[in-house]
Design a protein around this motif. Sequence first.
Motif, PDB file in Angstrom:
ATOM      1  N   ASP A   1       0.709  -1.277  -0.018  1.00  0.00           N
ATOM      2  CA  ASP A   1      -0.036   0.077  -0.064  1.00  0.00           C
ATOM      3  C   ASP A   1       0.971   1.204  -0.022  1.00  0.00           C
ATOM      4  N   ILE A   2       1.649   1.331  -0.967  1.00  0.00           N
ATOM      5  CA  ILE A   2       2.513   2.501  -1.243  1.00  0.00           C
ATOM      6  C   ILE A   2       1.509   3.884  -1.473  1.00  0.00           C
ATOM      7  N   GLY A   3       2.077   4.814  -0.731  1.00  0.00           N
ATOM      8  CA  GLY A   3       1.018   5.977  -0.968  1.00  0.00           C
ATOM      9  C   GLY A   3       1.362   6.854  -2.137  1.00  0.00           C
ATOM     10  N   GLU A   4       0.837   7.979  -2.532  1.00  0.00           N
ATOM     11  CA  GLU A   4       1.161   8.698  -3.432  1.00  0.00           C
ATOM     12  C   GLU A   4       1.974   9.554  -3.095  1.00  0.00           C
ATOM     13  N   PRO A   5       2.874  10.147  -4.172  1.00  0.00           N
ATOM     14  CA  PRO A   5       2.960  10.155  -5.643  1.00  0.00           C
ATOM     15  C   PRO A   5       3.580   8.959  -5.952  1.00  0.00           C
ATOM     16  N   GLU A   6       4.177   7.917  -4.933  1.00  0.00           N
ATOM     17  CA  GLU A   6       4.922   6.845  -5.811  1.00  0.00           C
ATOM     18  C   GLU A   6       3.965   5.792  -6.135  1.00  0.00           C
ATOM     19  N   ARG A   7       2.654   5.604  -5.576  1.00  0.00           N
ATOM     20  CA  ARG A   7       1.689   4.381  -6.121  1.00  0.00           C
ATOM     21  C   ARG A   7       1.596   4.676  -7.550  1.00  0.00           C
ATOM     22  N   GLY A   8       1.116   5.767  -8.001  1.00  0.00           N
ATOM     23  CA  GLY A   8       1.058   6.055  -9.444  1.00  0.00           C
ATOM     24  C   GLY A   8       2.292   5.726 -10.308  1.00  0.00           C
ATOM     25  N   GLN A   9       3.518   6.192  -9.581  1.00  0.00           N
ATOM     26  CA  GLN A   9       4.823   6.037 -10.395  1.00  0.00           C
ATOM     27  C   GLN A   9       5.092   4.281 -10.515  1.00  0.00           C
ATOM     28  N   ALA A  10       4.737   3.752  -9.508  1.00  0.00           N
ATOM     29  CA  ALA A  10       4.830   2.285  -9.252  1.00  0.00           C
ATOM     30  C   ALA A  10       4.194   1.611 -10.497  1.00  0.00           C
ATOM     31  N   ILE A  11       3.078   1.878 -10.663  1.00  0.00           N
ATOM     32  CA  ILE A  11       2.270   1.167 -11.674  1.00  0.00           C
ATOM     33  C   ILE A  11       2.657   1.544 -12.786  1.00  0.00           C
ATOM     34  N   VAL A  12       2.799   2.677 -13.354  1.00  0.00           N
ATOM     35  CA  VAL A  12       3.381   3.061 -14.580  1.00  0.00           C
ATOM     36  C   VAL A  12       4.743   2.414 -14.893  1.00  0.00           C
ATOM     37  N   GLN A  13       5.532   2.259 -13.849  1.00  0.00           N
ATOM     38  CA  GLN A  13       6.910   1.967 -13.974  1.00  0.00           C
ATOM     39  C   GLN A  13       6.653   0.338 -14.273  1.00  0.00           C
ATOM     40  N   LEU A  14       5.895  -0.222 -13.290  1.00  0.00           N
ATOM     41  CA  LEU A  14       5.716  -1.581 -13.233  1.00  0.00           C
ATOM     42  C   LEU A  14       5.314  -2.144 -14.917  1.00  0.00           C
ATOM     43  N   ALA A  15       4.417  -1.158 -15.420  1.00  0.00           N
ATOM     44  CA  ALA A  15       3.703  -1.606 -16.639  1.00  0.00           C
ATOM     45  C   ALA A  15       5.071  -1.319 -17.767  1.00  0.00           C
ATOM     46  N   SER A  16       5.685  -0.414 -17.559  1.00  0.00           N
ATOM     47  CA  SER A  16       6.873  -0.243 -18.621  1.00  0.00           C
ATOM     48  C   SER A  16       7.686  -1.542 -18.190  1.00  0.00           C
ATOM     49  N   THR A  17       8.207  -1.931 -17.058  1.00  0.00           N
ATOM     50  CA  THR A  17       8.805  -3.109 -16.919  1.00  0.00           C
ATOM     51  C   THR A  17       8.200  -4.390 -17.490  1.00  0.00           C
ATOM     52  N   LEU A  18       6.869  -4.323 -17.460  1.00  0.00           N
ATOM     53  CA  LEU A  18       6.326  -5.743 -17.975  1.00  0.00           C
ATOM     54  C   LEU A  18       6.367  -5.713 -19.622  1.00  0.00           C
ATOM     55  N   ARG A  19       6.240  -4.470 -20.270  1.00  0.00           N
ATOM     56  CA  ARG A  19       6.488  -4.230 -21.425  1.00  0.00           C
ATOM     57  C   ARG A  19       7.751  -4.791 -21.887  1.00  0.00           C
ATOM     58  N   ASN A  20       8.779  -4.022 -21.193  1.00  0.00           N
ATOM     59  CA  ASN A  20      10.515  -4.390 -21.721  1.00  0.00           C
ATOM     60  C   ASN A  20      10.630  -5.995 -21.406  1.00  0.00           C
ATOM     61  N   LEU A  21       9.912  -6.706 -20.405  1.00  0.00           N
ATOM     62  CA  LEU A  21       9.844  -7.877 -20.456  1.00  0.00           C
ATOM     63  C   LEU A  21       9.081  -9.033 -21.377  1.00  0.00           C
ATOM     64  N   ASP A  22       8.588  -8.352 -22.532  1.00  0.00           N
ATOM     65  CA  ASP A  22       7.880  -8.857 -23.738  1.00  0.00           C
ATOM     66  C   ASP A  22       6.405  -9.411 -23.097  1.00  0.00           C
ATOM     67  N   ARG A  23       5.860  -8.599 -22.076  1.00  0.00           N
ATOM     68  CA  ARG A  23       4.411  -8.778 -21.814  1.00  0.00           C
ATOM     69  C   ARG A  23       3.683  -7.719 -21.919  1.00  0.00           C
ATOM     70  N   PRO A  24       3.466  -7.177 -23.208  1.00  0.00           N
ATOM     71  CA  PRO A  24       2.588  -6.080 -23.242  1.00  0.00           C
ATOM     72  C   PRO A  24       1.205  -6.144 -22.838  1.00  0.00           C
ATOM     73  N   ASP A  25       0.627  -7.376 -22.945  1.00  0.00           N
ATOM     74  CA  ASP A  25      -0.791  -7.431 -22.472  1.00  0.00           C
ATOM     75  C   ASP A  25      -0.856  -7.310 -21.352  1.00  0.00           C
ATOM     76  N   GLU A  26      -0.102  -7.940 -20.189  1.00  0.00           N
ATOM     77  CA  GLU A  26      -0.243  -7.502 -18.933  1.00  0.00           C
ATOM     78  C   GLU A  26       0.184  -6.229 -18.685  1.00  0.00           C
ATOM     79  N   ALA A  27       1.100  -5.527 -19.334  1.00  0.00           N
ATOM     80  CA  ALA A  27       1.320  -4.004 -19.103  1.00  0.00           C
ATOM     81  C   ALA A  27       0.167  -3.239 -19.385  1.00  0.00           C
ATOM     82  N   LEU A  28      -0.700  -3.665 -20.392  1.00  0.00           N
ATOM     83  CA  LEU A  28      -1.968  -2.816 -20.996  1.00  0.00           C
ATOM     84  C   LEU A  28      -2.880  -3.067 -19.917  1.00  0.00           C
ATOM     85  N   GLY A  29      -2.935  -4.232 -19.480  1.00  0.00           N
ATOM     86  CA  GLY A  29      -4.014  -4.703 -18.490  1.00  0.00           C
ATOM     87  C   GLY A  29      -3.948  -3.898 -17.108  1.00  0.00           C
ATOM     88  N   LEU A  30      -2.890  -3.740 -16.468  1.00  0.00           N
ATOM     89  CA  LEU A  30      -2.253  -2.914 -15.603  1.00  0.00           C
ATOM     90  C   LEU A  30      -2.761  -1.538 -15.911  1.00  0.00           C
TER      91      LEU A  30
END
Length: 138
Positions: free
Chosen positions: A46-75
């Motif tokens: 339960d990280i607070g803002e503004p880090e929570r939003g950043q964590a979501i975007v950065q995790l999505a970018s990480t998933l995309r870089n791990l060749d999992r764009p569908d997971e990134a898009l879902g997130l």
Amino acid sequence: MAAIDALVAERPEGDAEALFEAAGARDFAGREAEAEPLYRAALAADIGEPERGQAIVQLASTLRNLDRPDEALGLLRDFLLAEPEHPLADAARAFAALALFDDGFPADALREALGALAPHLPRYRRAVEAYAAALDDD
């Protein structure tokens, strides 16, 4: 990364912000596979803002870089659905566009990017929105 890890070690185990910083350091170093579980742990703690939003975007970018764009898009879609007015909504849409492109949907990717851009246009907003709506992958 060693400096970040030293600072993280000073924090209590499971500290959400420390987990987020450790994830970001690994992400920046190109070690996305190591970053992913740390981002997830930060969000689970339960990280607070503004880090929570950043964590979501950065995790999505990480998933995309791990060749999992569908997971990134879902997130990102879940994030945007829950918080369409979040300060990082446009950033989330930009990363969604990248994930769509990587997943083989270039028209959807361009539509997403133009949809994020259009509200910021002082002129031609309606035209850009109409052209974006007319895009088709066929």
